[in-house]
Design an enzyme around this catalytic site. Structure first.
Site, PDB file in Angstrom:
ATOM      1  CB  SER A 110     -11.979 136.698  53.947  1.00  0.00           C
ATOM      2  OG  SER A 110     -11.427 135.409  53.896  1.00  0.00           O
ATOM      3  CG  ASP A 250      -3.896 138.074  52.873  1.00  0.00           C
ATOM      4  OD1 ASP A 250      -4.518 137.124  53.381  1.00  0.00           O
ATOM      5  OD2 ASP A 250      -4.424 139.146  52.526  1.00  0.00           O
ATOM      6  CG  HIS A 277      -6.886 136.765  55.937  1.00  0.00           C
ATOM      7  ND1 HIS A 277      -6.907 136.769  54.557  1.00  0.00           N
ATOM      8  CD2 HIS A 277      -8.128 136.344  56.326  1.00  0.00           C
ATOM      9  CE1 HIS A 277      -8.095 136.356  54.134  1.00  0.00           C
ATOM     10  NE2 HIS A 277      -8.845 136.101  55.169  1.00  0.00           N
TER      11      HIS A 277
END
Length: 299
Positions: A110, A250, A277
Site C-alpha cells: 500500500s 483491491d 487489499h
C-alpha cells in the site's frame, strides 16, 4: 523454523528510534527481505506472516515506521513534520544500522509500496529486487478510482459518506458503519478479520497522528498531505527485477497499478482472484508461493 523473531530492538534515527524485528539469519548470504508497511501510520503487525519466508531460508525484517507501534511516538508534531523524505530517510537509516544495505529486497505494501518504489528509483547499490503490493502509482489516480468504487457501493452508502465528509463528522458511528461496508469489500474480504490486521488497526486508532496528517479520515477520503503525491515521475528509473501484487477486489484497482507495469523495465504482475487489499492474509498459501518463486529467481 519457528516464526518467533531471532532478534528485536530499536535503532537510533536522529533523536528518535525505529523499532525492528528480525526473523532468520541476516548473515545467511541471501538478500534480506525488508517489509515496509502501509498507512502511513500503521504498523508491521498485519504483515507478520511474511516471516514464514524465513522457513525457506529468506531472512525477514519488519519495522514500525516512526510515529507508531514500537517506534517513537510524536503526537504533537504537525503535518509539516510527516513527509515522504522523513520515511525515506528512516528506511535508509534502518538498512545501514542493521548492516544490510548491501544486500536486500524490499516488500512494500500500500503506502509502503509507493515509498519502496521511490526508494528503488534512486538505484541503491544493494537493492536486489522489489515487490510492490496493493499500491497505487499516484494518489490522484487513487482518488479517481475511489470515486468509482464508492459509487458501486450498495444504495445510500456513499450518500452517507459524502454527507459526513462535507460536515466534517467522519468520526460519527454512522460514517464508520458506512466506511466498514467499503472496507469489507475492498480492504479485507475475510470474516472475521484476522488478528494481525486488527492489531495494526488498533495501533492506528490509538495514535492516528500520522494517518490523519498524511492520509485523512479513511482510505477513500484522502485530504492529508499525500493527496497530490505521485511516483509517476521516477518509477521508470527502477532497475531491479520487480513484482506487482494486487487483488481482484483491491481498492488499489488495476488503473492505479497499471503505471508500474507500463514504466518499470523488468516487472511482472500477479493478480490474486480471491483477494482485495490484503492477499497475503486472504490467500496466504498462494501468496507465499508467488513470493518464493520471485525470490528464488533473485538468488
Amino acid at each position: 523454523m519457528s516464526l518467533s523473531p531471532s532478534a528485536k530492538g530499536t535503532v537510533e534515527f536522529g533523536e528518535h528510534r525505529t523499532w525492528y524485528r528480525v526473523t532468520g539469519d541476516l548473515r545467511s548470504g541471501l538478500p534480506v527481505l525488508v517489509a515496509v508497511h502501509g498507512g502511513p501510520g500503521s504498523t508491521h503487525d498485519y504483515l507478520l506472516n511474511l516471516a514464514s519466508l524465513a522457513e525457506i531460508g529468506w531472512p525477514v525484517v519488519h519495522y514500525d515506521q516512526i510515529g507508531n507501534g514500537g517506534s517513537s511516538h510524536l503526537p504533537d508534531r504537525g503535518a509539516e513534520f510527516w513527509t515522504v523524505e522523513l520515511f525515506l530517510n528512516e528506511l535508509d537509516n534502518l538498512l545501514c544500522s542493521l548492516g544490510i544495505a548491501d544486500n536486500y529486497v524490499l516488500f512494500g505494501q500500500s503506502w509502503g509500496g509507493m515509498l519502496s518504489a521511490k526508494h528503488a528509483s534512486a538505484k541503491p547499490a544493494g537493492l536486489r529486487g522489489l515487490i510492490i503490493a496493493n499500491a497505487p502509482a499516484s494518489y490522484p489516480l487513487w482518488l479517481n478510482e475511489m470515486k468509482v468504487l464508492r459509487e458501486q457501493l450498495p444504495p445510500g452508502v456513499n450518500e452517507v459518506l459524502l454527507r459526513h465528509e462535507a460536515a466534517g463528522t467522519t468520526e460519527s458511528h454512522e460514517y464508520v458503519d458506512a466506511m466498514t461496508v467499503f472496507y469489507n469489500k475492498h480492504v479485507c474480504r475475510l470474516a472475521p478479520w484476522p488478528r494481525d490486521i486488527m492489531a495494526s488497526l488498533s495501533e492506528v486508532y490509538n495514535n492516528p497522528t500520522v494517518y490523519q496528517s498524511m492520509n485523512g479520515p479513511s482510505e477513500f477520503h484522502v485530504i492529508g498531505t499525500l493527496r497530490d503525491w505521485s511516483v509517476l515521475d521516477c518509477i521508470a528509473d527502477i532497475s531491479v527485477p520487480s513484482l506487482l501484487i494486487s487483488g481482484r477486489y483491491d481498492e488499489a484497482t488495476p488503473a492505479t497499478v497499471q503505471p508500474f507495469h507500463d514504466l518499470i523495465p523488468d516487472v511482472r504482475w500477479e493478480i490474486f482472484e480471491e483477494s482485495s487489499h490484503l492477499p497475503h492474509l486472504e490467500e496466504p498459501e498462494r501468496f507465499i508461493e508467488v513470493m518464493a518463486e520471485f525470490l528464488k529467481h533473485l538468488d
